[in-house]
Scaffold this motif. Structure first.
Motif, mmCIF file in Angstrom:
data_model
loop_
_atom_site.group_PDB
_atom_site.id
_atom_site.type_symbol
_atom_site.label_atom_id
_atom_site.label_comp_id
_atom_site.label_asym_id
_atom_site.label_seq_id
_atom_site.Cartn_x
_atom_site.Cartn_y
_atom_site.Cartn_z
ATOM 1 N N PHE A 1 0.825 -1.202 0.000
ATOM 2 C CA PHE A 1 0.000 0.000 0.000
ATOM 3 C C PHE A 1 0.865 1.259 0.000
ATOM 4 O O PHE A 1 0.533 2.230 -0.686
ATOM 5 C CB PHE A 1 -0.948 0.019 1.200
ATOM 6 C CG PHE A 1 -1.797 1.264 1.227
ATOM 7 C CD1 PHE A 1 -2.852 1.398 0.345
ATOM 8 C CD2 PHE A 1 -1.523 2.301 2.108
ATOM 9 C CE1 PHE A 1 -3.632 2.549 0.341
ATOM 10 C CE2 PHE A 1 -2.294 3.450 2.113
ATOM 11 C CZ PHE A 1 -3.352 3.581 1.230
ATOM 12 N N THR A 2 1.968 1.251 0.730
ATOM 13 C CA THR A 2 2.859 2.420 0.751
ATOM 14 C C THR A 2 3.462 2.665 -0.620
ATOM 15 O O THR A 2 3.569 3.819 -1.065
ATOM 16 C CB THR A 2 3.961 2.239 1.807
ATOM 17 O OG1 THR A 2 3.350 2.022 3.089
ATOM 18 C CG2 THR A 2 4.863 3.461 1.883
ATOM 19 N N ILE A 3 3.846 1.611 -1.313
ATOM 20 C CA ILE A 3 4.380 1.755 -2.675
ATOM 21 C C ILE A 3 3.298 2.333 -3.591
ATOM 22 O O ILE A 3 3.562 3.257 -4.378
ATOM 23 C CB ILE A 3 4.904 0.404 -3.200
ATOM 24 C CG1 ILE A 3 6.176 0.013 -2.436
ATOM 25 C CG2 ILE A 3 5.167 0.454 -4.694
ATOM 26 C CD1 ILE A 3 6.612 -1.419 -2.668
ATOM 27 N N PHE A 4 2.072 1.800 -3.499
ATOM 28 C CA PHE A 4 0.979 2.354 -4.292
ATOM 29 C C PHE A 4 0.729 3.817 -3.942
ATOM 30 O O PHE A 4 0.541 4.652 -4.828
ATOM 31 C CB PHE A 4 -0.311 1.552 -4.092
ATOM 32 C CG PHE A 4 -1.523 2.298 -4.570
ATOM 33 C CD1 PHE A 4 -1.817 2.360 -5.922
ATOM 34 C CD2 PHE A 4 -2.347 2.974 -3.678
ATOM 35 C CE1 PHE A 4 -2.910 3.076 -6.378
ATOM 36 C CE2 PHE A 4 -3.444 3.687 -4.118
ATOM 37 C CZ PHE A 4 -3.724 3.743 -5.469
ATOM 38 N N PHE A 5 0.705 4.133 -2.658
ATOM 39 C CA PHE A 5 0.437 5.502 -2.202
ATOM 40 C C PHE A 5 1.504 6.457 -2.744
ATOM 41 O O PHE A 5 1.181 7.563 -3.200
ATOM 42 C CB PHE A 5 0.409 5.537 -0.674
ATOM 43 C CG PHE A 5 0.045 6.868 -0.110
ATOM 44 C CD1 PHE A 5 -1.278 7.251 -0.021
ATOM 45 C CD2 PHE A 5 1.019 7.740 0.344
ATOM 46 C CE1 PHE A 5 -1.623 8.487 0.503
ATOM 47 C CE2 PHE A 5 0.684 8.968 0.870
ATOM 48 C CZ PHE A 5 -0.641 9.342 0.949
ATOM 49 N N ALA A 6 2.755 6.040 -2.713
ATOM 50 C CA ALA A 6 3.836 6.878 -3.246
ATOM 51 C C ALA A 6 3.664 7.075 -4.753
ATOM 52 O O ALA A 6 3.833 8.194 -5.264
ATOM 53 C CB ALA A 6 5.191 6.243 -2.947
ATOM 54 N N PHE A 7 3.322 6.010 -5.462
ATOM 55 C CA PHE A 7 3.098 6.115 -6.902
ATOM 56 C C PHE A 7 1.911 7.024 -7.209
ATOM 57 O O PHE A 7 1.989 7.886 -8.084
ATOM 58 C CB PHE A 7 2.866 4.719 -7.507
ATOM 59 C CG PHE A 7 2.550 4.737 -8.965
ATOM 60 C CD1 PHE A 7 3.553 4.958 -9.890
ATOM 61 C CD2 PHE A 7 1.250 4.541 -9.413
ATOM 62 C CE1 PHE A 7 3.267 4.982 -11.252
ATOM 63 C CE2 PHE A 7 0.955 4.570 -10.761
ATOM 64 C CZ PHE A 7 1.961 4.795 -11.685
ATOM 65 N N TYR A 8 0.830 6.838 -6.473
ATOM 66 C CA TYR A 8 -0.367 7.646 -6.707
ATOM 67 C C TYR A 8 -0.088 9.128 -6.469
ATOM 68 O O TYR A 8 -0.455 9.974 -7.274
ATOM 69 C CB TYR A 8 -1.513 7.181 -5.794
ATOM 70 C CG TYR A 8 -2.764 8.013 -5.941
ATOM 71 C CD1 TYR A 8 -3.701 7.706 -6.917
ATOM 72 C CD2 TYR A 8 -2.998 9.122 -5.123
ATOM 73 C CE1 TYR A 8 -4.843 8.467 -7.077
ATOM 74 C CE2 TYR A 8 -4.137 9.895 -5.274
ATOM 75 C CZ TYR A 8 -5.047 9.563 -6.253
ATOM 76 O OH TYR A 8 -6.178 10.328 -6.415
ATOM 77 N N SER A 9 0.559 9.431 -5.359
ATOM 78 C CA SER A 9 0.733 10.839 -4.992
ATOM 79 C C SER A 9 1.844 11.538 -5.763
ATOM 80 O O SER A 9 1.902 12.767 -5.753
ATOM 81 C CB SER A 9 0.977 10.970 -3.488
ATOM 82 O OG SER A 9 2.117 10.256 -3.109
#
Length: 148
Positions: free
Chosen positions: A83-91
């Motif tokens: 989720f942190t990897i996704f969150f970093a990619f999203y933001s």
């Protein structure tokens, strides 16, 4: 490694549910309200609980506190990392104004604001994982008390 396949699968599924929840909030324009992230603990907790439950069912009498704790921690850490990897990619890639909207005051005061937010997301996930795993293991551990 065979003992970790179930927690890894549950960790991946838990992270997928976390990502789906975040994207649904994003579609509704509610993803900048941090109070909605409290439900992330419920999602993570359900994934950890189910992992420990199925680990106990699978191992039967061979189930120990260490086995359940390892399963819960593995599930939560996998879910948090993904989720942190996704969150970093999203933001950074999908919605580059998201972090500025999330905190208009802090983002201007700190040079590495993105790193601080990503670190905070990861630490919150790891802390939630540890606390929920310890809590759920109180339900699943075997007792050493004598019956009267």
């Amino acid at each position: 490694m065979k003992n970790l396949t179930l927690p890894i699968r549950f960790g991946i599924v838990t992270s997928a549910v976390l990502i789906a929840y975040f994207l649904i909030l994003s579609l509704m324009g509610k993803h900048t309200n941090v109070f909605y992230s409290l439900f992330n603990g419920v999602i993570t907790g359900f994934g950890i609980y189910e992992t420990i439950k199925y680990t106990k069912l699978r191992q039967g009498k061979g189930f120990s506190y260490g086995n359940g704790f390892t399963a819960g921690i593995t599930t939560g850490f996998i879910a948090t990392l993904l989720f942190t990897i996704f969150f970093a990619f999203y933001s950074t890639e999908l919605d580059s104004t998201y972090l500025d909207e999330l905190s208009k005051v802090w983002s201007k005061d700190y040079k590495n604001f993105q790193g601080i937010v990503f670190f905070t997301v990861a630490i919150m996930g790891f802390a939630t994982t540890l606390i929920l795993t310890l809590s759920f293991m109180q339900l699943f551990k075997s007792t050493n008390n004598q019956k009267k």
